[in-house]
Design a protein around this motif. Structure first.
Motif, PDB file in Angstrom:
ATOM      1  N   GLU A  48      94.962 106.903  50.170  1.00 26.01           N
ATOM      2  CA  GLU A  48      95.527 108.028  49.411  1.00 26.01           C
ATOM      3  C   GLU A  48      97.002 107.806  49.188  1.00 26.01           C
ATOM      4  O   GLU A  48      97.823 108.714  49.356  1.00 26.01           O
ATOM      5  CB  GLU A  48      95.367 109.316  50.209  1.00 26.01           C
ATOM      6  CG  GLU A  48      93.937 109.631  50.502  1.00 26.01           C
ATOM      7  CD  GLU A  48      93.767 111.107  50.816  1.00 26.01           C
ATOM      8  OE1 GLU A  48      94.467 111.931  50.183  1.00 26.01           O
ATOM      9  OE2 GLU A  48      92.966 111.412  51.683  1.00 26.01           O
ATOM     10  N   VAL A  49      97.316 106.579  48.812  1.00 26.55           N
ATOM     11  CA  VAL A  49      98.714 106.175  48.803  1.00 26.55           C
ATOM     12  C   VAL A  49      99.533 106.997  47.804  1.00 26.55           C
ATOM     13  O   VAL A  49     100.718 107.268  48.016  1.00 26.55           O
ATOM     14  CB  VAL A  49      98.792 104.639  48.569  1.00 26.55           C
ATOM     15  CG1 VAL A  49      98.615 104.275  47.130  1.00 26.55           C
ATOM     16  CG2 VAL A  49     100.068 104.062  49.121  1.00 26.55           C
ATOM     17  N   GLN A  50      98.860 107.495  46.743  1.00 26.51           N
ATOM     18  CA  GLN A  50      99.594 108.247  45.711  1.00 26.51           C
ATOM     19  C   GLN A  50     100.031 109.616  46.227  1.00 26.51           C
ATOM     20  O   GLN A  50     100.914 110.243  45.650  1.00 26.51           O
ATOM     21  CB  GLN A  50      98.756 108.370  44.430  1.00 26.51           C
ATOM     22  CG  GLN A  50      97.473 109.180  44.530  1.00 26.51           C
ATOM     23  CD  GLN A  50      96.355 108.451  45.308  1.00 26.51           C
ATOM     24  OE1 GLN A  50      96.457 107.269  45.617  1.00 26.51           O
ATOM     25  NE2 GLN A  50      95.283 109.160  45.629  1.00 26.51           N
ATOM     26  N   ASN A  51      99.447 110.090  47.333  1.00 23.02           N
ATOM     27  CA  ASN A  51      99.827 111.404  47.875  1.00 23.02           C
ATOM     28  C   ASN A  51     100.907 111.334  48.946  1.00 23.02           C
ATOM     29  O   ASN A  51     101.302 112.359  49.492  1.00 23.02           O
ATOM     30  CB  ASN A  51      98.595 112.087  48.480  1.00 23.02           C
ATOM     31  CG  ASN A  51      97.523 112.344  47.427  1.00 23.02           C
ATOM     32  OD1 ASN A  51      97.856 112.590  46.275  1.00 23.02           O
ATOM     33  ND2 ASN A  51      96.262 112.249  47.810  1.00 23.02           N
ATOM     34  N   LEU A  52     101.375 110.153  49.276  1.00 25.59           N
ATOM     35  CA  LEU A  52     102.338 110.019  50.371  1.00 25.59           C
ATOM     36  C   LEU A  52     103.750 110.365  49.929  1.00 25.59           C
ATOM     37  O   LEU A  52     104.156 110.037  48.814  1.00 25.59           O
ATOM     38  CB  LEU A  52     102.361 108.570  50.894  1.00 25.59           C
ATOM     39  CG  LEU A  52     101.112 108.068  51.591  1.00 25.59           C
ATOM     40  CD1 LEU A  52     101.278 106.592  51.925  1.00 25.59           C
ATOM     41  CD2 LEU A  52     100.841 108.869  52.858  1.00 25.59           C
ATOM     42  N   SER A  72     110.502 107.908  50.625  1.00 26.06           N
ATOM     43  CA  SER A  72     111.956 108.031  50.409  1.00 26.06           C
ATOM     44  C   SER A  72     112.598 106.652  50.434  1.00 26.06           C
ATOM     45  O   SER A  72     111.995 105.672  50.867  1.00 26.06           O
ATOM     46  CB  SER A  72     112.593 108.963  51.440  1.00 26.06           C
ATOM     47  OG  SER A  72     112.228 108.569  52.735  1.00 26.06           O
ATOM     48  N   LEU A  73     113.823 106.626  49.948  1.00 34.54           N
ATOM     49  CA  LEU A  73     114.538 105.373  49.760  1.00 34.54           C
ATOM     50  C   LEU A  73     115.599 105.258  50.861  1.00 34.54           C
ATOM     51  O   LEU A  73     116.385 106.160  51.063  1.00 34.54           O
ATOM     52  CB  LEU A  73     115.194 105.411  48.372  1.00 34.54           C
ATOM     53  CG  LEU A  73     115.492 104.123  47.626  1.00 34.54           C
ATOM     54  CD1 LEU A  73     114.260 103.243  47.533  1.00 34.54           C
ATOM     55  CD2 LEU A  73     116.010 104.449  46.223  1.00 34.54           C
ATOM     56  N   TYR A  92     111.988 101.062  50.670  1.00 26.79           N
ATOM     57  CA  TYR A  92     111.240 102.319  50.759  1.00 26.79           C
ATOM     58  C   TYR A  92     110.668 102.544  52.149  1.00 26.79           C
ATOM     59  O   TYR A  92     110.325 101.605  52.858  1.00 26.79           O
ATOM     60  CB  TYR A  92     110.086 102.303  49.749  1.00 26.79           C
ATOM     61  CG  TYR A  92     110.564 102.312  48.324  1.00 26.79           C
ATOM     62  CD1 TYR A  92     110.823 103.513  47.670  1.00 26.79           C
ATOM     63  CD2 TYR A  92     110.803 101.122  47.638  1.00 26.79           C
ATOM     64  CE1 TYR A  92     111.293 103.533  46.358  1.00 26.79           C
ATOM     65  CE2 TYR A  92     111.269 101.127  46.331  1.00 26.79           C
ATOM     66  CZ  TYR A  92     111.505 102.333  45.705  1.00 26.79           C
ATOM     67  OH  TYR A  92     111.971 102.358  44.419  1.00 26.79           O
ATOM     68  N   VAL A  93     110.566 103.826  52.504  1.00 28.66           N
ATOM     69  CA  VAL A  93     109.838 104.193  53.721  1.00 28.66           C
ATOM     70  C   VAL A  93     108.963 105.389  53.367  1.00 28.66           C
ATOM     71  O   VAL A  93     109.348 106.223  52.556  1.00 28.66           O
ATOM     72  CB  VAL A  93     110.799 104.510  54.890  1.00 28.66           C
ATOM     73  CG1 VAL A  93     111.731 105.656  54.562  1.00 28.66           C
ATOM     74  CG2 VAL A  93     110.017 104.798  56.172  1.00 28.66           C
ATOM     75  N   SER A  94     107.770 105.447  53.931  1.00 32.41           N
ATOM     76  CA  SER A  94     106.828 106.509  53.582  1.00 32.41           C
ATOM     77  C   SER A  94     106.339 107.222  54.839  1.00 32.41           C
ATOM     78  O   SER A  94     106.579 106.774  55.964  1.00 32.41           O
ATOM     79  CB  SER A  94     105.630 105.911  52.845  1.00 32.41           C
ATOM     80  OG  SER A  94     104.807 105.226  53.771  1.00 32.41           O
ATOM     81  N   GLN A  95     105.611 108.308  54.612  1.00 30.60           N
ATOM     82  CA  GLN A  95     104.950 109.013  55.713  1.00 30.60           C
ATOM     83  C   GLN A  95     104.049 108.073  56.498  1.00 30.60           C
ATOM     84  O   GLN A  95     103.878 108.234  57.702  1.00 30.60           O
ATOM     85  CB  GLN A  95     104.058 110.110  55.117  1.00 30.60           C
ATOM     86  CG  GLN A  95     104.728 111.422  54.892  1.00 30.60           C
ATOM     87  CD  GLN A  95     103.756 112.373  54.206  1.00 30.60           C
ATOM     88  OE1 GLN A  95     103.116 112.010  53.215  1.00 30.60           O
ATOM     89  NE2 GLN A  95     103.654 113.572  54.729  1.00 30.60           N
TER      90      GLN A  95
END
Ligand code: 2AM
Ligand code: CA
Ligand code: CA
Ligand code: CA
Length: 266
Positions: free
Chosen positions: A27-31, A34-35, A41-44
Motif C-alpha cells: 500500500e505504498v501509495q498510502n504512506l 517526508s524529505l 526520503y523517509v516514510s512511515q
C-alpha cells in the motif's frame, strides 16, 4: 545448521520488521513520506520497521546501545555492545514499487562486528553471519564468487544521488570499471549489494558516501563468505568513512587498483 541465540534474536527482529515492510509495500501509495534532504526520503514504513527492530532487540538484550538510521545514536547501560541498524535499506526503491530493499542489523562487541543479518522480505532471502562462523543464506553456506579476472566479473556499485557531492569522482571510477569489467550493476541497496557479493552473485562492489548502518551487517557477510573489504585506499575504517570496496581477494585487489587510476584510456 543450528543458529546461535544472538543470531536468533536478530533474525526474529528482522523477520517481524520484514512483515511490516511487506504490508506497507503493498500500500505504498498510502504512506506518509517526508524529505530529510535533497532526494532523501523517509516514510512511515521506515519508522514502523525501525520501531519493531528497536523494541524486539531492546526486549531481548536490555541495555545494549543502538545506532539506527532514523533514531540516531541511543546510549545503553552496557558499553560493550552496540546494534547498528538500517530498518529499510533501499527506501528509494521501496517508494517506487521496486522490490529491492532489506533490513540490516549488525552487532558490535567492543567495537568489533560480531554478528550480521540482512533480510529481503520480498524474496524471503535471509542472510546471516557470525564472526568466525561463516555466512549463510536461508541456512545455505555462502562463498564469494571464484572468478579472478575483472573481464569476467559483474561489479555492483552505488550511484551518488542528488545532494551528494562526489558525482564527478564517481564518473571517473565508473569509466575505469566499465573499461575492464564484464558488466556493472546498481541495485540501490548497499546491504543487498554486499549480501550479493557474499553469495557470489556479484563478483565485486564499490560505493562511497554511505553510513555505518548501510554496510555494517553486509561487511561481516562478505568477510565470513571468504571475501575482502576495505576503503578504496586500503584502509579499514569503512563504518566511519562510508567508502567501501568488496569482492574476493583477486577482484577486491583489481577493483582497488582500477578505481584509483586517473582516467581509463578505453
Ligand atoms: P537508504 O535507502 O537506507 O537511505 C544506495 O546507493 C544506498 O545509499 C542505500 O543503501 C541507501 O540507503 C543509501 N542512501 C542514503 N541516502 C540516499 C538517498 N538520498 N537516495 C538514495 N540512496 C540513499
Ligand atoms: Ca534513508
Ligand atoms: Ca541505508
Ligand atoms: Ca534506511
Amino acid at each position: 545448521m543450528a543458529r546461535s541465540a544472538i543470531i536468533n534474536v536478530m533474525v526474529q527482529a528482522a523477520m517481524k520488521a520484514g512483515r511490516s515492510l511487506s504490508r506497507d509495500f503493498g500500500e505504498v501509495q498510502n504512506l506518509q513520506v517526508s524529505l530529510k534532504g535533497p532526494g532523501d526520503y523517509v516514510s512511515q514504513a521506515d519508522r514502523r520497521a525501525e520501531d519493531i527492530v528497536y523494541t524486539e532487540l531492546s526486549k531481548a538484550r536490555p541495555g545494549y546501545a543502538f545506532l539506527m538510521e532514523e533514531r540516531g545514536a541511543v546510549d545503553g547501560a552496557d558499553d560493550q555492545h552496540r546494534w547498528i541498524v538500517d530498518p529499510l535499506d533501499g527506501t528509494t526503491n521501496f517508494l517506487h514499487g521496486i522490490p529491492v530493499f532489506a533490513i540490516s542489523i549488525a552487532l558490535e562487541r567492543q567495537g568489533q562486528l560480531v554478528a550480521g543479518v540482512v533480510y529481503n522480505p520480498v524474496m524471503d532471502e535471509l542472510y546471516t553471519a557470525e564472526r568466525g562462523g561463516g555466512a549463510f543464506m536461508n541456512d545455505r553456506r555462502l562463498r564469494v564468487a571464484a572468478r579472478t579476472r575483472l573481464s569476467d566479473a559483474v561489479i555492483g556499485c552505488g550511484i551518488p544521488h542528488l545532494g551528494r557531492g562526489h558525482h564527478g569522482n564517481f564518473l571517473v571510477e565508473l569509466r575505469n570499471v566499465m573499461g575492464e569489467a564484464a558488466g556493472v550493476r546498481r541495485l540501490g541497496s548497499a546491504a543487498l549489494d554486499l549480501a550479493y557479493v557474499a553469495a557470489g552473485r556479484m563478483d565485486g562492489y564499490w560505493e562511497t558516501g554511505l553510513s555505518a548502518w548501510d554496510v555494517a551487517a553486509g561487511l561481516l557477510l562478505v568477510r565470513e563468505a571468504g571475501g575482502f573489504a576495505s576503503e578504496p585506499d586500503g584502509g579499514q575504517d569503512m563504518l566511519e568513512s562510508g567508502n567501501v570496496v568488496a569482492g574476493n581477494e583477486a577482484i577486491h585487489r583489481a577493483l582497488v587498483n582500477t578505481l584509483s587510476k586517473p582516467v581509463s584510456s578505453r
